[in-house]
Design an enzyme around this catalytic site. Sequence first.
Site, PDB file in Angstrom:
ATOM      1  N   ARG A  37       0.767  -1.232   0.056  1.00 62.71           N
ATOM      2  CA  ARG A  37       0.020  -0.074   0.022  1.00 62.71           C
ATOM      3  C   ARG A  37       0.755   1.220  -0.066  1.00 62.71           C
ATOM      4  NH1 ARG A  37      -4.855  -1.849   3.926  1.00 62.71           N
ATOM      5  NH2 ARG A  37      -6.476  -2.593   2.265  1.00 62.71           N
ATOM      6  N   LYS A 196     -12.440  -9.830   9.607  1.00 62.73           N
ATOM      7  CA  LYS A 196     -13.360  -8.462  10.107  1.00 62.73           C
ATOM      8  C   LYS A 196     -14.818  -9.166   9.775  1.00 62.73           C
ATOM      9  CE  LYS A 196     -10.321  -5.335   8.086  1.00 62.73           C
ATOM     10  NZ  LYS A 196      -9.921  -5.160   6.445  1.00 62.73           N
ATOM     11  N   GLY A 349      -5.693  -5.910   2.598  1.00 60.72           N
ATOM     12  CA  GLY A 349      -4.242  -5.313   3.050  1.00 60.72           C
ATOM     13  C   GLY A 349      -3.668  -6.779   3.492  1.00 60.72           C
ATOM     14  N   GLY A 372     -12.512  -4.108   2.121  1.00 59.01           N
ATOM     15  CA  GLY A 372     -14.164  -3.830   2.131  1.00 59.01           C
ATOM     16  C   GLY A 372     -14.567  -3.153   0.904  1.00 59.01           C
TER      17      GLY A 372
HETATM   18  P1  ADP Z   1      -8.260  -8.177   4.572  1.00 56.95           P
HETATM   19  O1  ADP Z   1      -7.323  -7.395   5.332  1.00 56.95           O
HETATM   20  O2  ADP Z   1      -7.368  -8.731   3.336  1.00 56.95           O
HETATM   21  O3  ADP Z   1      -9.194  -7.601   4.175  1.00 56.95           O
HETATM   22  P2  ADP Z   1      -9.035  -9.102   7.223  1.00 56.95           P
HETATM   23  O4  ADP Z   1      -8.212  -8.187   7.841  1.00 56.95           O
HETATM   24  O5  ADP Z   1     -10.504  -9.325   7.178  1.00 56.95           O
HETATM   25  O6  ADP Z   1      -8.593  -9.306   5.777  1.00 56.95           O
HETATM   26  O7  ADP Z   1      -8.375 -10.688   7.849  1.00 56.95           O
HETATM   27  C1  ADP Z   1      -7.324 -10.828   7.737  1.00 56.95           C
HETATM   28  C2  ADP Z   1      -6.805 -11.790   9.024  1.00 56.95           C
HETATM   29  O8  ADP Z   1      -7.617 -12.698   9.489  1.00 56.95           O
HETATM   30  C3  ADP Z   1      -5.482 -12.190   9.195  1.00 56.95           C
HETATM   31  O9  ADP Z   1      -4.619 -11.431   9.957  1.00 56.95           O
HETATM   32  C4  ADP Z   1      -5.559 -13.749   9.688  1.00 56.95           C
HETATM   33  O10 ADP Z   1      -4.732 -14.404  10.392  1.00 56.95           O
HETATM   34  C5  ADP Z   1      -7.025 -13.691  10.166  1.00 56.95           C
HETATM   35  N1  ADP Z   1      -7.822 -14.903  10.129  1.00 56.95           N
HETATM   36  C6  ADP Z   1      -7.960 -15.868   9.282  1.00 56.95           C
HETATM   37  N2  ADP Z   1      -8.683 -16.894   9.483  1.00 56.95           N
HETATM   38  C7  ADP Z   1      -8.840 -16.719  10.920  1.00 56.95           C
HETATM   39  C8  ADP Z   1      -9.074 -17.744  11.872  1.00 56.95           C
HETATM   40  N3  ADP Z   1      -9.851 -18.821  11.555  1.00 56.95           N
HETATM   41  N4  ADP Z   1      -9.352 -17.238  13.373  1.00 56.95           N
HETATM   42  C9  ADP Z   1      -8.686 -16.045  13.459  1.00 56.95           C
HETATM   43  N5  ADP Z   1      -8.289 -14.976  12.616  1.00 56.95           N
HETATM   44  C10 ADP Z   1      -8.273 -15.654  11.348  1.00 56.95           C
HETATM   45 MG    MG Z   2      -6.767  -6.547   7.141  1.00 55.13          MG
END
Ligand code: ADP
Ligand code: MG
Length: 394
Positions: A37, A196, A349, A372
């Site tokens: 980013r 999230k 991210g 999002g």
């Molecule tokens: P992005 O940034 O790609 O939109 P998010 O921020 O929603 O994605 O989620 C990413 C995080 O989700 C990662 O740090 C990962 O470790 C966590 N994650 C994935 N699966 C699980 C799980 N089963 N339990 C807890 N955390 C999780």
């Molecule tokens: Mg994230």
Amino acid sequence: MNIRRMTDLDLSGKRVFIRADLNVPQDERGAITDDTRIRASLPGIEFALKAGARVMVTSHLGRPKEGEFRPEDSLAPIAERLAALLGRPVAVRRDWIDAGEVAPAPGEVVLLENCRCNKGEKKNDDALARKMAALCDVYVNDAFGTAHRAEATTHGIAKFAPVACAGPLMAEEVSALTRALAQPKRPLVAIVAGSKVSTKLTILQALAGKVDRLIVGGGIANTFMAAAGLPIGKSLAELDLVEDARKVMAMLRAKGGEVPIPVDVVVAKSFAPDAPATEKAASAVAADDMILDIGPKTAAMLGELLQSAGTIVWNGPVGVFEFDAFSGGTRAIAAAIARSPAFSLAGGGDTIAAINKFGIAGDVDYISTAGGAFLEFLEGKELPALAILQQRAA
Ligand code: ADP
Ligand code: MG
């Protein structure tokens, strides 16, 4: 989309306020684990510097509490990386709302500390937005990642700044996604995963209307497993949203594509990089287990589904891929996307961090810096930060 572009403006000597998305993943010690980013924000900052603007850049980072400032909220590590990439010093201004003039000399750049530490940022407070607008001659939104949120630095300031326009990253993201998603090749398969849960689950219903197949992972899959009557122990989930998950499952079933529910998982007793990992059938999760990844059978089943997709949209790692013992599911999904003949789009991210970790960046057709906002754009929703730029261009 009728929006003014920063690159069409004369910025010489102007106070230019750039809202960037520098919200990069960091490890427990604050070290940046993926700087995509920051790199993606460089063209906008460099353009303004070359034009002789007095450049101010701000971003949110992590999840600070408004009105408070903890050391881990600081953009200092971002400033350091930005300085290295730009090859020039980048100072950080801590108090920038009530401190009077903060713009540096022409051709110089300053980073304005984490904007989500300012009281009123999230509520899009007009008084805060007016103060920020008074700091600049030109407001630039180059943060597609937060375009789905109406906050003081993404929306309010754009109402009051003398000029409001889009930076090059924002402009490029919007046109690339519009092109890719206008008439997607079917079946359109979305993977929505990550941590999230509540934010993403609420948009899943709208998304369910657009996609042909939906794959869930991470905390979202845990919520769907609970909705399907499976035990999830102490796993990350949003049990209030189980009803919503059921609605999404019914919508997809009506289209002839069940939401696949994990059949096996990888669990641990604690959330730690060295926690012993155990593979289990989904029906065998114990009360003190945390589901931290999908199991190999589930990964293979999802991988197969991805081979027959026309378009794949991916947001969210399906497991805690940062910990090696729980990275297998996300690695397998990444490999399946890389292998699939489908047109693939990915964003978020942590999703980008996973793409880089597993070395598939070259095999994904379009990588968005947004998570999002990317999903809401796909959903067909009006993004408030874009809507205000359109209004200001009219
Ligand atoms: P992005 O940034 O790609 O939109 P998010 O921020 O929603 O994605 O989620 C990413 C995080 O989700 C990662 O740090 C990962 O470790 C966590 N994650 C994935 N699966 C699980 C799980 N089963 N339990 C807890 N955390 C999780
Ligand atoms: Mg994230």
